[in-house]
Design a protein around this motif. Structure first.
Motif, PDB file in Angstrom:
ATOM      1  N   VAL A 196       0.881  -1.177   0.000  1.00 23.66           N
ATOM      2  CA  VAL A 196       0.000   0.000   0.000  1.00 23.66           C
ATOM      3  C   VAL A 196       0.916   1.224   0.000  1.00 23.66           C
ATOM      4  CG1 VAL A 196      -1.648   1.330   1.352  1.00 23.66           C
ATOM      5  CG2 VAL A 196      -1.845  -1.140   1.241  1.00 23.66           C
ATOM      6  N   PHE A 219       0.586  -5.794  10.392  1.00 24.59           N
ATOM      7  CA  PHE A 219       0.855  -6.552   9.154  1.00 24.59           C
ATOM      8  C   PHE A 219       1.636  -5.614   8.242  1.00 24.59           C
ATOM      9  CE2 PHE A 219      -3.325  -8.052  10.679  1.00 24.59           C
ATOM     10  CZ  PHE A 219      -3.072  -9.398  10.798  1.00 24.59           C
ATOM     11  N   ALA A 220       2.754  -5.148   8.760  1.00 23.29           N
ATOM     12  CA  ALA A 220       3.407  -3.978   8.155  1.00 23.29           C
ATOM     13  C   ALA A 220       4.053  -4.246   6.806  1.00 23.29           C
ATOM     14  CB  ALA A 220       4.442  -3.431   9.114  1.00 23.29           C
ATOM     15  N   GLY A 221       4.318  -5.516   6.472  1.00 19.18           N
ATOM     16  CA  GLY A 221       4.963  -5.803   5.192  1.00 19.18           C
ATOM     17  C   GLY A 221       6.217  -4.965   5.049  1.00 19.18           C
ATOM     18  N   ASN A 265       5.039  -4.301  12.748  1.00 16.81           N
ATOM     19  CA  ASN A 265       5.321  -5.713  12.993  1.00 16.81           C
ATOM     20  C   ASN A 265       4.909  -6.526  11.784  1.00 16.81           C
ATOM     21  OD1 ASN A 265       5.776  -8.086  14.844  1.00 16.81           O
ATOM     22  ND2 ASN A 265       3.642  -8.451  14.237  1.00 16.81           N
ATOM     23  N   ALA A 557       7.100 -10.804  14.370  1.00 15.16           N
ATOM     24  CA  ALA A 557       6.331 -11.676  15.257  1.00 15.16           C
ATOM     25  C   ALA A 557       4.944 -11.849  14.677  1.00 15.16           C
ATOM     26  CB  ALA A 557       6.232 -11.048  16.642  1.00 15.16           C
ATOM     27  N   ASP A 576      -3.119  -3.528   6.781  1.00 10.32           N
ATOM     28  CA  ASP A 576      -3.436  -4.120   5.475  1.00 10.32           C
ATOM     29  C   ASP A 576      -3.207  -5.624   5.607  1.00 10.32           C
ATOM     30  OD1 ASP A 576      -3.374  -4.772   2.718  1.00 10.32           O
ATOM     31  OD2 ASP A 576      -1.305  -4.134   2.526  1.00 10.32           O
ATOM     32  N   PRO A 604       1.597 -19.417  12.572  1.00  5.84           N
ATOM     33  CA  PRO A 604       0.463 -18.497  12.816  1.00  5.84           C
ATOM     34  C   PRO A 604       0.137 -17.592  11.635  1.00  5.84           C
ATOM     35  CG  PRO A 604       2.440 -17.672  13.928  1.00  5.84           C
ATOM     36  CD  PRO A 604       2.863 -18.853  13.106  1.00  5.84           C
ATOM     37  N   CYS A 626      -5.639 -11.607  15.906  1.00  4.22           N
ATOM     38  CA  CYS A 626      -4.882 -10.374  15.581  1.00  4.22           C
ATOM     39  C   CYS A 626      -5.695  -9.150  15.978  1.00  4.22           C
ATOM     40  CB  CYS A 626      -4.570 -10.306  14.087  1.00  4.22           C
ATOM     41  SG  CYS A 626      -3.446 -11.597  13.545  1.00  4.22           S
TER      42      CYS A 626
HETATM   43  C1  LIG Z   1      -0.932  -7.469   2.546  1.00  2.00           C
HETATM   44  S1  LIG Z   1       0.631  -7.718   3.268  1.00  2.00           S
HETATM   45  C2  LIG Z   1       1.050  -6.170   3.906  1.00  2.00           C
HETATM   46  C3  LIG Z   1       1.770  -5.327   2.892  1.00  2.00           C
HETATM   47  C4  LIG Z   1       2.091  -3.958   3.405  1.00  2.00           C
HETATM   48  N1  LIG Z   1       0.911  -3.140   3.523  1.00  2.00           N
HETATM   49  C5  LIG Z   1       3.097  -3.246   2.517  1.00  2.00           C
HETATM   50  O1  LIG Z   1       2.824  -2.110   2.112  1.00  2.00           O
HETATM   51  O2  LIG Z   1       4.132  -3.799   2.232  1.00  2.00           O
HETATM   52  C6  LIG Z   1       0.194  -8.689   4.663  1.00  2.00           C
HETATM   53  C7  LIG Z   1       1.366  -9.074   5.565  1.00  2.00           C
HETATM   54  O3  LIG Z   1       0.852  -9.799   6.674  1.00  2.00           O
HETATM   55  C8  LIG Z   1       1.875 -10.657   7.129  1.00  2.00           C
HETATM   56  N2  LIG Z   1       1.275 -11.659   8.037  1.00  2.00           N
HETATM   57  C9  LIG Z   1       0.580 -12.776   7.768  1.00  2.00           C
HETATM   58  N3  LIG Z   1       0.191 -13.377   8.900  1.00  2.00           N
HETATM   59  C10 LIG Z   1       0.636 -12.601   9.921  1.00  2.00           C
HETATM   60  C11 LIG Z   1       0.551 -12.703  11.334  1.00  2.00           C
HETATM   61  N4  LIG Z   1      -0.072 -13.715  11.943  1.00  2.00           N
HETATM   62  N5  LIG Z   1       1.135 -11.726  12.073  1.00  2.00           N
HETATM   63  C12 LIG Z   1       1.785 -10.687  11.482  1.00  2.00           C
HETATM   64  N6  LIG Z   1       1.908 -10.565  10.144  1.00  2.00           N
HETATM   65  C13 LIG Z   1       1.336 -11.512   9.375  1.00  2.00           C
HETATM   66  C14 LIG Z   1       2.479 -11.195   5.855  1.00  2.00           C
HETATM   67  O4  LIG Z   1       3.805 -11.641   6.086  1.00  2.00           O
HETATM   68  C15 LIG Z   1       2.415  -9.962   4.942  1.00  2.00           C
HETATM   69  O5  LIG Z   1       3.639  -9.288   4.941  1.00  2.00           O
END
Ligand SMILES: C[S@@+](CC[C@H](N)C(=O)[O-])C[C@H]1O[C@@H](n2cnc3c(N)ncnc32)[C@H](O)[C@@H]1O
Length: 995
Positions: A196, A219-221, A265, A557, A576, A604, A626
């Motif tokens: 995003v 879900f910071a990616g 995170n 985490a 996101d 997870p 979450c």
């Molecule tokens: C849609 S992406 C986010 C992309 C971000 N908005 C960006 O601009 O890069 C969703 C993210 O959620 C992470 N994810 C999935 N399960 C998760 C969990 N249980 N806890 C934290 N992150 C998680 C994935 O690794 C992925 O990076």
């Protein structure tokens, strides 16, 4: 590095356009201190310089990691009590309070029996797989850790603002446009799946927060939320000006510019590594120099591997890329066919559908060809390695700035052969791919790709290893990380995933995104070709905009577990989350993470993935956990924005369910209308696109009061007053007023019900009683309900507006049909004969499982008909006297008026609405009773409205068995896509102990 104090005006690190940002000034000083090697302050401690800060926190992190291993490792799971006691004894790691530890222990109990306590704990918190030293190498504590971050608590203590229930805070929902900013250089500095853009997030952060507030993204990616939070303080004047003009046009005040703090995170170590490099400051000159040196040294070391003889027979050319073709065999004559040589039309750049066998001339296409396999000794495992065969097909190279192509000659082939004979470089990862648990495993294993090193042709393996080795050897950790951030971007593009794309000008990073796909034509690019321009672009980009100071922390985490942040400490959440089963993040990150030797712990991971035994219910459960964590850490009364790509309606229902179950109250759902470039509110679930959900955590006042009044009418109206207070009062675009969906009575009823049910409180009112109470207590305008003090504002602004734009309604089921009829009849009361042909045109998209009630039945159950006796109802009277000159000014009992009004259907006024609703509910419940008693195992055709009414009643009667038994008769897909039914069903399962 300069010793003297730099001139703020000329120094390009100085970017404070407002000149008043205290946080920024501090960051500026921080950076200068780093440059001069002067003392730095970090989380309340003062260090001699950055290296000392790093050494201190790395030491603490190391001790913490070692303690975990020594106190939890190798110990089997005996009991929850034992697990809690052992976890509580960990001194260096925040484990949470007793209650949270119990929750963790309870879930750990259900883990794979073969795992020890440590691994169960790691799976619970999403602790990545990797050796302690590799995790430390990838971290820069306390700002970034490639594992759960034990310093978050201290960070919040040092920089957060404690929750103060008396501090006034009021915001209305705000929609972001996720399509904005996709071409911005910062956004493009490092790729990640479904990013995003930071410019899409900035307005939202400005709207909900003040400078210095704490923003969380779990879900910071790649860390765009962190970049956005910094941008709020460092945005250039031109950006500020244009946003301020836009806001003023939309009726918003001026944004309060200034940095915000962040906690970011992600489950994936590579995601949090990218986020860290975006977010943490570094010395750009040092990076630029190190990057150039790195490329030059690798060119020096391996340049000969990329030399070829020019067609003039004497000059040396530098290879840009070598195109490899998969080898097949002809099904007729069994001769070898190099696919590209026969199928590629070099002039058009297209692959031909059919082509003749060069040996027997039979017509071939790709489906007829048979795969050819080669067997070698695997350099890493020593086993036989059977894989599909590739041969170099042609070479693109450069001489004095001009480019040429040639067929590989004997020297080129010999060079390739000799490189293949060299030992595998130590940097190349050789770990096995978990193909059996990967959704794309079936694309890789049959081609012989089973280990990380199988992705690389020998020359590319040597080149990447040389780049990696040198990047990793840089003495300064921050520059080292930036070099790795730069080099890792070539991993996919230098692997066999890089397709040769003849119709593209460049062959840099031509792999398919979001999938592991090995094509039949590969371009094996040189490091210079892949990375040369990238370096200059990165330098330019970061010169214009980069982190000015450490304004946030990053962790690796699972958001399902405790993030280690105190309760009620976060001011705003932008997030996101993964959207179901489209992108398999852990799988896709596996290749790059293998190079870093720290891998995502996918246990997870919140996705739908049948290869990991995760269906929709598992996804929903993980998402709910979450959101529960979000709910715990967010300050009461504050907001969360969830952007979400709706891939499937059932996934959409699941995520909403998860949010509501965690305690959030949804105040607005919008989707981007790409044609009009504006946001549309959602009126049905039938949308497969980007959605923005704005929700809030109810403030303490409400929950405390609700505890006293729960289950009573007063509780209902208290909730409603608080909720109405959070909704937008007036939304207008180009002088036209928009109806706020969330203010419509039926949606308010749904929100009220969800609020009660998810707090395990009986809903004290039926829909009829609710509507009648609503009518008595709250003013209504244009079909929307307001608080008394809001209505004055609405009326005032409404006067200046041209017209009210109604929400678009697609008639797909009974509920939307009623909305549509209501709209038609309130505009124009009309007879059955008039409305019937229009209705027939609308129902083309009617859902196949949904019983189509007769129009007459729907009219009977929801509306009123004027029979011709007595006064003409006001609504019909108003319509007729406005539209028929001859009927103007006639009394309501005038014969001409009555004759014209006879048999017209109209919308009951609020006084009568409750009676009509009760009549309708009785009819629906009669129908529901038939479903309940039906001997059919599966209902093929039914009225969802009847099922909803039936579930509501059964829930109020605590008759969970009825809900469960009727739910079992409904097709899964229908149940999963209907949020209201899922709410009752989930609760019924939980309450009856069946979940
Ligand atoms: C849609 S992406 C986010 C992309 C971000 N908005 C960006 O601009 O890069 C969703 C993210 O959620 C992470 N994810 C999935 N399960 C998760 C969990 N249980 N806890 C934290 N992150 C998680 C994935 O690794 C992925 O990076």
């Amino acid at each position: 590095m300069a010793d003297s104090k730099p001139d703020k005006r000329n120094n390009r690190l100085f970017r404070n356009t407002s000149g008043q940002d205290e946080l920024f000034e501090k960051s500026y000083e921080e950076e200068m201190e780093v440059r001069r090697g002067q003392p730095v302050e970090c989380l309340g401690l003062t260090f001699e310089n950055e290296d000392a800060r790093r050494a201190h926190f790395s030491g603490e992190l190391r001790e913490g990691l070692q303690e975990l291993h020594s106190k939890l490792g190798g110990i089997p799971y005996t009991s929850d009590d034992d697990a809690v006691a052992r976890m509580a004894a960990i001194e260096h790691w925040p484990m949470g309070d007793e209650a949270r530890l119990r929750g963790v222990a309870e879930r750990m109990r259900h883990a794979d029996k073969s795992k020890d306590l440590l691994q169960r704990w790691k799976d619970e918190v999403g602790f990545p797989h990797g050796e302690i030293e590799d995790i430390l190498n990838l971290s820069d504590p306390p700002w970034h850790t490639a594992c759960p971050n034990p310093f978050l608590d201290a960070f919040v203590e040092a920089h957060g603002k404690p929750y103060d229930p008396d501090e006034p805070y009021r915001r209305k929902p705000f929609a972001v446009d996720v399509s904005v900013g996709k071409t911005h250089a910062i956004y493009r500095a490092h790729g990640y799946h479904t990013k995003v853009p930071h410019l899409a997030i900035v307005p939202s952060i400005l709207h909900y927060t003040e400078p210095g507030d704490l923003v969380l993204d779990g879900f910071a990616g790649s860390g765009m939320t962190g970049v956005a939070a910094q941008w709020c303080g460092t945005a250039p004047a031109s950006y500020r000006k244009s946003l301020e003009a836009q806001w003023s046009g939309e009726g918003f005040g001026k944004p309060n510019w200034g940095l915000r703090r962040t906690i970011q995170n992600d489950l994936s170590p590579i995601a949090s590594f990218i986020a860290a490099n975006y977010s943490l400051p570094f010395d750009l000159d040092a990076f630029a120099e190190a990057g150039r040196t790195l490329l030059a040294e690798v060119e020096n070391e391996l340049g000969r591997m990329y030399e070829t003889l020019h067609i003039d027979g004497k000059t040396k050319g530098r290879i840009d890329y070598t195109v490899w073709s998969e080898v097949f065999s002809c099904p007729e004559c069994a001769s070898e066919i190099e696919f590209l040589n026969e199928a590629l039309d070099r002039t058009s750049g297209r692959v031909r559908d059919t082509f003749p066998c060069p040996n027997c001339d039979v017509e071939l296409d790709k489906d007829k060809l048979e795969r050819v396999f080669e067997s070698d000794v695997d350099a890493a495992t020593g086993d036989v390695w059977k894989h599909v065969a590739f041969r170099p097909s042609f070479i693109r190279y450069t001489v004095d700035g001009d480019t040429f192509e040639k067929q590989p000659d004997a020297d080129d082939r010999e060079l390739v052969r000799r490189i293949a004979g060299l030992p595998l470089p130590a940097e190349i990862p050789t770990n096995r791919l978990p193909v059996e648990n990967m959704s794309h495993g079936s694309r890789l294993a049959p081609k012989g790709v089973n280990f990380a090193h199988h992705f690389f042709l020998p020359r590319a393996a040597h080149a990447l290893a040389a780049l990696w080795r040198r990047a990793n050897a840089h003495a300064n950790l921050r520059i080292r990380h930036m070099l790795l951030y730069f080099v890792e971007q070539a991993i996919w593009g230098m692997s066999i995933l890089a397709r040769y794309a003849p119709t593209h000008y460049s062959q840099v990073n031509q792999h398919l995104s979001g999938v592991y796909y090995v094509g039949s034509q590969i371009s094996e690019v040189s490091p210079r070709y892949n990375l040369g321009n990238k370096l200059s672009r990165l330098i330019k980009t970061f010169d214009r905009a980069r982190a000015q100071g450490t304004s946030g922390c990053i962790a690796t985490a699972s958001t399902t577990a405790s993030l280690g942040i105190p309760d009620n400490s976060v001011d705003y959440i932008f997030t996101d989350p993964p959207f179901g089963e489209n992108i398999y993040y852990a799988d896709l990150n596996f290749l790059v993470e293998s190079w870093h030797r720290v891998l995502t712990n996918a246990v997870p991971e919140a996705i739908v993935d049948r290869f990991k035994n995760k269906g929709l219910p598992e996804y929903q459960r993980l998402m709910q956990r979450c959101f529960e964590e979000y709910q715990r850490v967010l300050k009461p009364g504050r907001w969360i924005t969830v952007v979400f790509h709706n891939s499937r309606n059932a996934v959409w229902t699941a995520i909403q369910e998860a949010m509501l179950a965690a305690g959030f109250v949804v105040a607005d759902v919008r989707t981007m209308d790409k044609r009009q470039g504006s946001y549309r509110q959602i009126t049905s679930t039938a949308v497969k696109q980007d959605l923005v959900i704005s929700a809030y955590k109810p403030n303490d006042g409400l929950d405390a009061r609700f505890a006293l009044t729960k289950g009573t009418e007063e509780g209902v109206w208290d909730f409603l007053r608080t909720h109405l207070g959070q909704l937008p009062v007036f939304v207008a675009r180009d002088g036209r007023v928009e109806v706020v969906n969330e203010r419509q009575p039926h949606l308010l009823f749904d929100r009220m019900v969800a609020f009660h049910v998810l707090r395990n409180v009986t809903v004290p009112l039926s829909i009829g009683e609710f509507l009648s109470g609503l009518n008595q207590r709250f003013p209504e305008r244009d079909g929307m309900i307001f608080l008394p003090d809001q209505v004055a504002e609405y009326d005032k602004k409404r006067l200046a507006a041209e017209e009210v734009v109604q929400l678009e309604i697609f008639v797909v089921d009974e509920s939307s049909a009623i909305q549509w009829l209501k709209r038609q009849l309130s505009r124009k009361p009309q007879s059955f004969q008039d409305i019937h042909p229009q209705f027939i045109r609308e129902i083309a998209g009617w859902q196949k499982h949904e019983k189509l009630p007769e129009l007459s039945e729907m009219l009977e159950q929801n509306f009123l008909c004027y029979t011709g006796a007595g006064d003409v109802p006001s609504q019909i009277h108003a319509y007729l006297s406005t539209n028929f000159k001859e009927l103007r000014g006639l009394p309501k009992d005038h014969a001409a008026l009555r004759a014209k009004a006879k048999d017209r259907w109209y919308v009951p006024d609020p006084n009568k609405a409750a009676d009509v609703e009760m009549r309708r509910t009785r009819a629906l419940l009669r129908e529901f009773e038939e479903y309940r008693q039906s001997p059919q195992k599966r209902l093929k055709l039914f009225r969802l409205e009847a099922v909803r009414a039936g579930f509501f009643k059964a829930y109020r009667d605590q008759d969970y068995g009825t809900i469960i038994s009727v739910a079992e008769k409904i097709p899964d897909a229908v149940l999963q896509e209907d949020q209201k039914l899922m709410l009752w069903y989930d609760q019924a399962l939980t309450r009856s102990g069946a979940a």
